[in-house]
Design an enzyme around this catalytic site. Structure first.
Site, PDB file in Angstrom:
ATOM      1  N   SER A   7       0.838  -1.202   0.000  1.00 10.12           N
ATOM      2  CA  SER A   7       0.000   0.000   0.000  1.00 10.12           C
ATOM      3  C   SER A   7       0.868   1.246   0.000  1.00 10.12           C
ATOM      4  CB  SER A   7      -0.932  -0.016   1.215  1.00 10.12           C
ATOM      5  OG  SER A   7      -0.193  -0.223   2.396  1.00 10.12           O
ATOM      6  N   GLU A  21       0.985   5.583   0.818  1.00  8.30           N
ATOM      7  CA  GLU A  21       0.363   6.695   1.536  1.00  8.30           C
ATOM      8  C   GLU A  21       0.667   8.004   0.822  1.00  8.30           C
ATOM      9  OE1 GLU A  21       0.392   6.676   5.874  1.00  8.30           O
ATOM     10  OE2 GLU A  21       1.178   8.715   5.779  1.00  8.30           O
ATOM     11  N   ASP A  47      -2.324  15.046  16.784  1.00 10.62           N
ATOM     12  CA  ASP A  47      -1.543  15.794  17.777  1.00 10.62           C
ATOM     13  C   ASP A  47      -2.103  17.194  17.937  1.00 10.62           C
ATOM     14  OD1 ASP A  47       0.592  13.955  18.442  1.00 10.62           O
ATOM     15  OD2 ASP A  47       1.125  14.132  16.325  1.00 10.62           O
ATOM     16  N   PHE A  50      11.949  14.217  10.185  1.00 15.53           N
ATOM     17  CA  PHE A  50      10.900  13.234  10.459  1.00 15.53           C
ATOM     18  C   PHE A  50      11.181  12.446  11.732  1.00 15.53           C
ATOM     19  CE2 PHE A  50       9.819  13.152   5.750  1.00 15.53           C
ATOM     20  CZ  PHE A  50       8.643  13.853   5.941  1.00 15.53           C
ATOM     21  N   HIS A  56       3.683  -0.799   3.838  1.00 13.29           N
ATOM     22  CA  HIS A  56       2.961   0.454   3.580  1.00 13.29           C
ATOM     23  C   HIS A  56       4.014   1.531   3.335  1.00 13.29           C
ATOM     24  CE1 HIS A  56      -0.448   3.246   3.960  1.00 13.29           C
ATOM     25  NE2 HIS A  56       0.282   4.004   4.750  1.00 13.29           N
TER      26      HIS A  56
HETATM   27  C1  FAD Z   1       0.347   4.831  10.157  1.00 14.26           C
HETATM   28  C2  FAD Z   1       0.256   6.225  10.732  1.00 14.26           C
HETATM   29  C3  FAD Z   1      -0.522   7.186  10.100  1.00 14.26           C
HETATM   30  C4  FAD Z   1      -0.635   8.473  10.606  1.00 14.26           C
HETATM   31  N1  FAD Z   1      -1.403   9.397   9.941  1.00 14.26           N
HETATM   32  C5  FAD Z   1      -1.571  10.630  10.447  1.00 14.26           C
HETATM   33  C6  FAD Z   1      -2.417  11.585   9.809  1.00 14.26           C
HETATM   34  O1  FAD Z   1      -2.987  11.314   8.751  1.00 14.26           O
HETATM   35  N2  FAD Z   1      -2.553  12.816  10.379  1.00 14.26           N
HETATM   36  C7  FAD Z   1      -1.933  13.136  11.567  1.00 14.26           C
HETATM   37  O2  FAD Z   1      -2.120  14.266  12.047  1.00 14.26           O
HETATM   38  N3  FAD Z   1      -1.133  12.259  12.195  1.00 14.26           N
HETATM   39  C8  FAD Z   1      -0.935  11.008  11.673  1.00 14.26           C
HETATM   40  N4  FAD Z   1      -0.127  10.107  12.326  1.00 14.26           N
HETATM   41  C9  FAD Z   1       0.551  10.519  13.565  1.00 14.26           C
HETATM   42  C10 FAD Z   1      -0.348  10.321  14.828  1.00 14.26           C
HETATM   43  O3  FAD Z   1      -1.474  11.151  14.763  1.00 14.26           O
HETATM   44  C11 FAD Z   1       0.497  10.662  16.046  1.00 14.26           C
HETATM   45  O4  FAD Z   1       1.527   9.733  16.212  1.00 14.26           O
HETATM   46  C12 FAD Z   1      -0.291  10.858  17.348  1.00 14.26           C
HETATM   47  O5  FAD Z   1       0.594  11.446  18.304  1.00 14.26           O
HETATM   48  C13 FAD Z   1      -0.807   9.584  17.969  1.00 14.26           C
HETATM   49  O6  FAD Z   1      -1.852   9.065  17.269  1.00 14.26           O
HETATM   50  P1  FAD Z   1      -2.381   7.579  17.636  1.00 14.26           P
HETATM   51  O7  FAD Z   1      -3.614   7.348  16.895  1.00 14.26           O
HETATM   52  O8  FAD Z   1      -1.296   6.600  17.538  1.00 14.26           O
HETATM   53  O9  FAD Z   1      -2.718   7.811  19.197  1.00 14.26           O
HETATM   54  P2  FAD Z   1      -3.157   6.873  20.364  1.00 14.26           P
HETATM   55  O10 FAD Z   1      -3.275   5.455  19.989  1.00 14.26           O
HETATM   56  O11 FAD Z   1      -4.352   7.519  20.997  1.00 14.26           O
HETATM   57  O12 FAD Z   1      -1.901   6.984  21.361  1.00 14.26           O
HETATM   58  C14 FAD Z   1      -1.322   8.240  21.673  1.00 14.26           C
HETATM   59  C15 FAD Z   1      -0.509   8.169  22.965  1.00 14.26           C
HETATM   60  O13 FAD Z   1      -1.385   7.999  24.079  1.00 14.26           O
HETATM   61  C16 FAD Z   1      -1.125   6.784  24.775  1.00 14.26           C
HETATM   62  N5  FAD Z   1      -2.453   6.208  25.051  1.00 14.26           N
HETATM   63  C17 FAD Z   1      -3.266   5.600  24.152  1.00 14.26           C
HETATM   64  N6  FAD Z   1      -4.412   5.232  24.733  1.00 14.26           N
HETATM   65  C18 FAD Z   1      -4.343   5.658  26.033  1.00 14.26           C
HETATM   66  C19 FAD Z   1      -5.239   5.602  27.144  1.00 14.26           C
HETATM   67  N7  FAD Z   1      -6.449   5.041  27.045  1.00 14.26           N
HETATM   68  N8  FAD Z   1      -4.825   6.159  28.328  1.00 14.26           N
HETATM   69  C20 FAD Z   1      -3.598   6.741  28.434  1.00 14.26           C
HETATM   70  N9  FAD Z   1      -2.705   6.818  27.400  1.00 14.26           N
HETATM   71  C21 FAD Z   1      -3.089   6.288  26.228  1.00 14.26           C
HETATM   72  C22 FAD Z   1      -0.281   5.930  23.836  1.00 14.26           C
HETATM   73  O14 FAD Z   1       0.605   5.097  24.551  1.00 14.26           O
HETATM   74  C23 FAD Z   1       0.470   6.984  23.047  1.00 14.26           C
HETATM   75  O15 FAD Z   1       1.592   7.429  23.766  1.00 14.26           O
HETATM   76  C24 FAD Z   1       0.034   8.814  11.819  1.00 14.26           C
HETATM   77  C25 FAD Z   1       0.846   7.855  12.455  1.00 14.26           C
HETATM   78  C26 FAD Z   1       0.959   6.565  11.933  1.00 14.26           C
HETATM   79  C27 FAD Z   1       1.838   5.567  12.610  1.00 14.26           C
END
Ligand code: FAD
Length: 302
Positions: free
Chosen positions: A31, A33, A123, A231, A281
């Protein structure tokens, strides 16, 4: 550009776009991105890259959500799927959005025929954290069940072989990844990494913890030293010392850096494919050259 290649024109229904059904075949998925361009020149570059990547027949392409959602991720995903015929996945970040806003957005995604979402927290500026679970979402694990309650989307989530920059430790990070899976997501795409040993350690630990969802490796071909340093700083991944020394020694020759980046990615992908990775990916940065070279070298049967 014509609609002849489009999803419906190929006799496909929106449900055929689901990514989760593809993993059952046991072949690694490929895939790409892309991110939504900011202007006309960026748009031209993106669509040229997409056409150059078409012969590689990706299983799906995903479109990031950037600019706090101000750039047209939904429209672009719809266009790439409905007009260009690629299975599309729309990234969706929840931080800073209310539940009603998200519900409306999910309805629009569904109505345009998109069936795959990469569900993310995103973020806030300056690394702020949210605590409002009443009207909004703190974590991606809150977003996943909300999506599932609205429509039957296929959901991918993010995983971090070296740990998310804000995680307390790797085990806790994996526990939260498991929560995202248990709450209804179907597969995981990792943050970029350059040392496969990190991925294998993380994958083993995830499997021991009971995570059985497919774990797709995120691959970023290094194209420039300055860019990759930026990055890595943002996402917390490490560049192995030997690779860093090599890249820095080539820094004055951009073509040599590009070639070294491609070579490293080829070695990484060959090793991952030999070790049963669920998918590769590619973070293309809206360019095709590096990804085409890597795929040609890998010669993955499609
Ligand atoms: C494949 C991929 C695609 C991405 N695409 C984008 C994009 O399109 N746009 C963008 O802005 N960013 C993107 N990101 C970056 C991402 O938004 C950031 O890394 C963000 O800081 C975390 O998102 P997440 O969904 O992993 O967060 P989460 O899974 O919510 O985790 C975030 C943090 O909180 C902690 N955590 C999770 N759940 C809990 C809980 N219940 N209680 C306490 N702590 C918790 C985790 O350990 C982690 O440190 C992408 C990252 C990846 C790997």
């Amino acid at each position: 550009m014509s609609k002849e290649n489009g999803w419906a024109a190929a006799g496909l229904a929106p449900e055929d776009a689901r990514i989760d059904n593809l993993f059952a075949a046991g072949q690694p998925l490929i895939s790409f991105e892309f991110f939504p361009p900011k202007n006309e020149a960026g748009s031209e570059q993106l669509f040229q890259a997409i056409e150059e990547l078409r012969p590689l027949r990706p299983d799906f392409v995903s479109i990031t959500r950037t600019g706090g959602g101000t750039l047209p991720t939904l429209d672009l995903t719809a266009r790439i799927q409905n007009e260009l015929g690629f299975r599309g996945a729309s990234h969706l970040t929840c931080v800073g959005h209310t539940k009603p806003e998200m519900a409306e957005y999910l309805d629009r995604l569904w109505d345009t025929g998109i069936r795959n979402i990469i569900a993310l927290r995103g973020d806030l500026p300056g690394g702020q954290l949210l605590t409002d679970t009443e009207n909004g979402f703190c974590y991606a694990s809150d977003l996943v069940p909300f999506i599932r309650s609205r429509h039957d989307f296929c959901i991918g989530v993010a995983g971090y072989p070296e740990g998310h920059p804000q995680c307390l430790n790797l085990t806790r990070d994996l526990e939260y990844l498991k929560l995202k899976i248990d709450n209804g997501s179907h597969f995981v795409i990792t943050q970029l990494f350059f040392d496969n040993a990190d991925f294998y350690r993380w994958r083993d630990a995830a499997q021991k913890m009971g995570i059985s969802a497919p774990l797709v490796a995120g691959i970023m071909p290094i194209m420039s030293v300055a860019q990759i340093k930026r990055f890595v700083l943002m996402c917390g991944a490490k560049i192995p010392q030997s690779l860093l020394v090599k890249l820095e020694s080539l820094e004055s020759d951009p073509m040599a850096v590009h070639a070294a980046g491609v070579e490293h990615a080829i070695n990484q992908c060959e090793d991952l494919l030999a070790n049963d990775v669920a998918g590769l990916h590619f973070y293309t940065l809206n360019r095709s050259k590096a990804t085409v070279l890597i795929e040609q070298a890998l010669n993955v049967k499609r």
